[in-house]
Scaffold this active site. Sequence first.
Site, PDB file in Angstrom:
ATOM      1  N   LYS A 172      -7.907  15.546  -4.877  1.00 54.73           N
ATOM      2  CA  LYS A 172      -6.910  15.927  -5.862  1.00 54.73           C
ATOM      3  C   LYS A 172      -7.177  15.202  -7.177  1.00 54.73           C
ATOM      4  O   LYS A 172      -7.833  14.165  -7.125  1.00 54.73           O
ATOM      5  CB  LYS A 172      -5.499  15.650  -5.347  1.00 54.73           C
ATOM      6  CG  LYS A 172      -5.081  14.167  -5.394  1.00 54.73           C
ATOM      7  CD  LYS A 172      -3.690  13.983  -4.897  1.00 54.73           C
ATOM      8  CE  LYS A 172      -2.734  13.526  -5.963  1.00 54.73           C
ATOM      9  NZ  LYS A 172      -2.916  12.162  -6.446  1.00 54.73           N
ATOM     10  N   HIS A 202      -4.619  13.039   1.323  1.00 50.53           N
ATOM     11  CA  HIS A 202      -4.725  12.022   2.378  1.00 50.53           C
ATOM     12  C   HIS A 202      -3.421  11.876   3.172  1.00 50.53           C
ATOM     13  O   HIS A 202      -3.420  11.334   4.270  1.00 50.53           O
ATOM     14  CB  HIS A 202      -5.211  10.681   1.813  1.00 50.53           C
ATOM     15  CG  HIS A 202      -4.173   9.905   1.069  1.00 50.53           C
ATOM     16  ND1 HIS A 202      -3.774  10.212  -0.205  1.00 50.53           N
ATOM     17  CD2 HIS A 202      -3.438   8.821   1.420  1.00 50.53           C
ATOM     18  CE1 HIS A 202      -2.852   9.353  -0.613  1.00 50.53           C
ATOM     19  NE2 HIS A 202      -2.621   8.489   0.367  1.00 50.53           N
ATOM     20  N   GLU A 240       7.438   3.855  -4.543  1.00 49.64           N
ATOM     21  CA  GLU A 240       6.328   2.906  -4.511  1.00 49.64           C
ATOM     22  C   GLU A 240       6.684   1.600  -5.211  1.00 49.64           C
ATOM     23  O   GLU A 240       7.450   1.594  -6.176  1.00 49.64           O
ATOM     24  CB  GLU A 240       5.106   3.516  -5.193  1.00 49.64           C
ATOM     25  CG  GLU A 240       4.610   4.773  -4.517  1.00 49.64           C
ATOM     26  CD  GLU A 240       3.285   5.222  -5.086  1.00 49.64           C
ATOM     27  OE1 GLU A 240       2.283   4.567  -4.797  1.00 49.64           O
ATOM     28  OE2 GLU A 240       3.271   6.208  -5.830  1.00 49.64           O
ATOM     29  N   HIS A 264       1.730  15.284  -1.988  1.00 51.05           N
ATOM     30  CA  HIS A 264       2.138  14.510  -0.813  1.00 51.05           C
ATOM     31  C   HIS A 264       3.565  14.833  -0.351  1.00 51.05           C
ATOM     32  O   HIS A 264       3.821  15.042   0.831  1.00 51.05           O
ATOM     33  CB  HIS A 264       2.052  13.007  -1.079  1.00 51.05           C
ATOM     34  CG  HIS A 264       0.727  12.561  -1.643  1.00 51.05           C
ATOM     35  ND1 HIS A 264      -0.452  13.182  -1.338  1.00 51.05           N
ATOM     36  CD2 HIS A 264       0.401  11.546  -2.487  1.00 51.05           C
ATOM     37  CE1 HIS A 264      -1.442  12.576  -1.974  1.00 51.05           C
ATOM     38  NE2 HIS A 264      -0.953  11.585  -2.677  1.00 51.05           N
ATOM     39  N   LYS A 354       7.192   5.144  -9.273  1.00 51.22           N
ATOM     40  CA  LYS A 354       6.513   3.844  -9.247  1.00 51.22           C
ATOM     41  C   LYS A 354       7.422   2.714  -9.733  1.00 51.22           C
ATOM     42  O   LYS A 354       8.396   2.953 -10.440  1.00 51.22           O
ATOM     43  CB  LYS A 354       5.283   3.918 -10.150  1.00 51.22           C
ATOM     44  CG  LYS A 354       4.272   4.964  -9.697  1.00 51.22           C
ATOM     45  CD  LYS A 354       2.858   4.488  -9.854  1.00 51.22           C
ATOM     46  CE  LYS A 354       1.854   5.486  -9.355  1.00 51.22           C
ATOM     47  NZ  LYS A 354       1.453   5.263  -7.973  1.00 51.22           N
TER      48      LYS A 354
HETATM   49  C1  BG6 Z   1      -2.119   8.982  -4.681  1.00 49.83           C
HETATM   50  C2  BG6 Z   1      -1.539   8.809  -6.056  1.00 49.83           C
HETATM   51  O1  BG6 Z   1      -2.491  10.320  -4.478  1.00 49.83           O
HETATM   52  O2  BG6 Z   1      -1.154   8.614  -3.715  1.00 49.83           O
HETATM   53  C3  BG6 Z   1      -1.122   7.379  -6.257  1.00 49.83           C
HETATM   54  O3  BG6 Z   1      -2.501   9.178  -7.039  1.00 49.83           O
HETATM   55  C4  BG6 Z   1      -0.152   6.960  -5.181  1.00 49.83           C
HETATM   56  O4  BG6 Z   1      -0.526   7.182  -7.538  1.00 49.83           O
HETATM   57  C5  BG6 Z   1      -0.747   7.263  -3.794  1.00 49.83           C
HETATM   58  O5  BG6 Z   1       0.066   5.570  -5.309  1.00 49.83           O
HETATM   59  C6  BG6 Z   1       0.265   7.024  -2.701  1.00 49.83           C
HETATM   60  O6  BG6 Z   1      -0.388   7.045  -1.468  1.00 49.83           O
HETATM   61  P1  BG6 Z   1      -0.020   6.006  -0.326  1.00 49.83           P
HETATM   62  O7  BG6 Z   1      -0.919   6.359   0.814  1.00 49.83           O
HETATM   63  O8  BG6 Z   1      -0.271   4.638  -0.906  1.00 49.83           O
HETATM   64  O9  BG6 Z   1       1.433   6.214  -0.031  1.00 49.83           O
END
Ligand code: BG6
Length: 488
Positions: A172, A202, A240, A264, A354
């Site tokens: 992405k 992911h 986050e 996500h 964030k």
């Molecule tokens: C990524 C974003 O795709 O996903 C990031 O670009 C984000 O900004 C991250 O922090 C979050 O993934 P995870 O696995 O840390 O929850």
Amino acid sequence: MVTPEQNIPTIFTAFGATGDLMRIKVVPALFNLFQKGELPKMFRVVGFSRRSWSDAQYREYIEEILTQYGTGATPQETIAAFLQLFHFQEGTFENDASYAALKSKFDSLDGEWGVCANKLFYLAVAPEFFDGIVRKLDASRLTEPCLPREMAAPPISWGEPLEGWTRVIVEKPFGTDDGTARALDVLLGELFEEKQIYRIDHYLAKEMLQNILTFRFANNLFELSWGKDLIESIHIRLLEKVGVEKRGAYYDKNGALRDVGQNHVLQMLALLVMERPQSFDTDVIRGKRAEILQALSLLSEDEVRQDTMRAQYEGYRVIDGVAPDSETETYFKVTAHLDHPRWAGVPIILEGGKRLGEPLKEAVITFTHPQPCLCPDGRHHKNGVIIRMEPQEEIIIEFWSKKPGLAMQTEARQFHFLLREQTARMQYTEEYERLLLDCIRGDQTLFITTDEIRAMWRFVDPILATWARGVPALTSYAPDTRDITEIS
Ligand code: BG6
């Protein structure tokens, strides 16, 4: 362990060989797969980058990554054997000669092995380079199976888990809106079949997300209640702790909704609300995910005004790469609905951002009683199911219990399931192990389809367009607090 049909000679070519994705995710994941004996016996990584490095220098670089990652008690011979898998090809993305050199590298590896190895192209590069790389791969005929184009009909079909396939892994962002996503797809579609394209989100490879389908469909506890009659709301949070830090230039062009919402958060929603698949077959699961994402109701301007929020944390505008007058959101909350008989009228709250204090990543499903319940203390009791990824991977069922004692009183209690000790979890590495292995073995279940991407943009685009007109106004929040999330 690798079965014979999975033991397919494979060359993994990494564009962006020295970038963050390789360092943080791919190299550690490949190392773990190697140690577990999961990689094919004939497997090589070719790093493609503009540096003028030899294989030996690239291996030193990989060794440094391993040292940072921590190799624990791994014997030196194992590390040395792993490093031998890495080769380097100097080149620039726009130069034909670089691709010709890459082809000779492949030919020499194929010659050494006496086979036509499968070729896996990993595009760990910024989206503006996709087009150029993919076109050059095509022009240099590197995307073809190991057969001359002149042959009338190749004896193997592209993308099948046999010798000679080519596949492409794309990270992405898949475009910045529906139009750019479609253009990217048209481009990829000209050169690859859908079964050769592996689009990574992911989140789909996270243990707890994979567990959503198991929790729903391998049990019969909740599935009959899973819908508008008994579910009052669904709330997905991806809060986050981290900020934008060194990613200012990328983030400021995208914002929180594009960064984690369009992908996500919506993928998590798809797993929570999709219809029961008839089987766990790849096409069936992906089809069900796409179908429910296509049922997201599009928000009108008035609904965007009333049902969405966007905010930016104080201090964001001084980050390197961020415009001093930036209007980019670092936090969003959107109330969505599904245009689907099972979910009609159920509010779905999607939230992410964030610098919001300690991480909290979860889906909360709140149940309601269809009629006032028989609750001794007169309160209307609700039950909840929480599927949580952070701070720890757990499933919580909230219920009411009689308080011990002579009085007939109730109290809220929880059934609590912890997936595993959190020290056993290796964020990113674990997800990339799963994804890379699935790609080598040809399982696309955890990769997103073009239909899903289009459906997600279709939902997000009108919100972003309304926000771009200043509706609703951007607000701000103090970093490292949850205050903004409390506002409804
Ligand atoms: C990524 C974003 O795709 O996903 C990031 O670009 C984000 O900004 C991250 O922090 C979050 O993934 P995870 O696995 O840390 O929850």
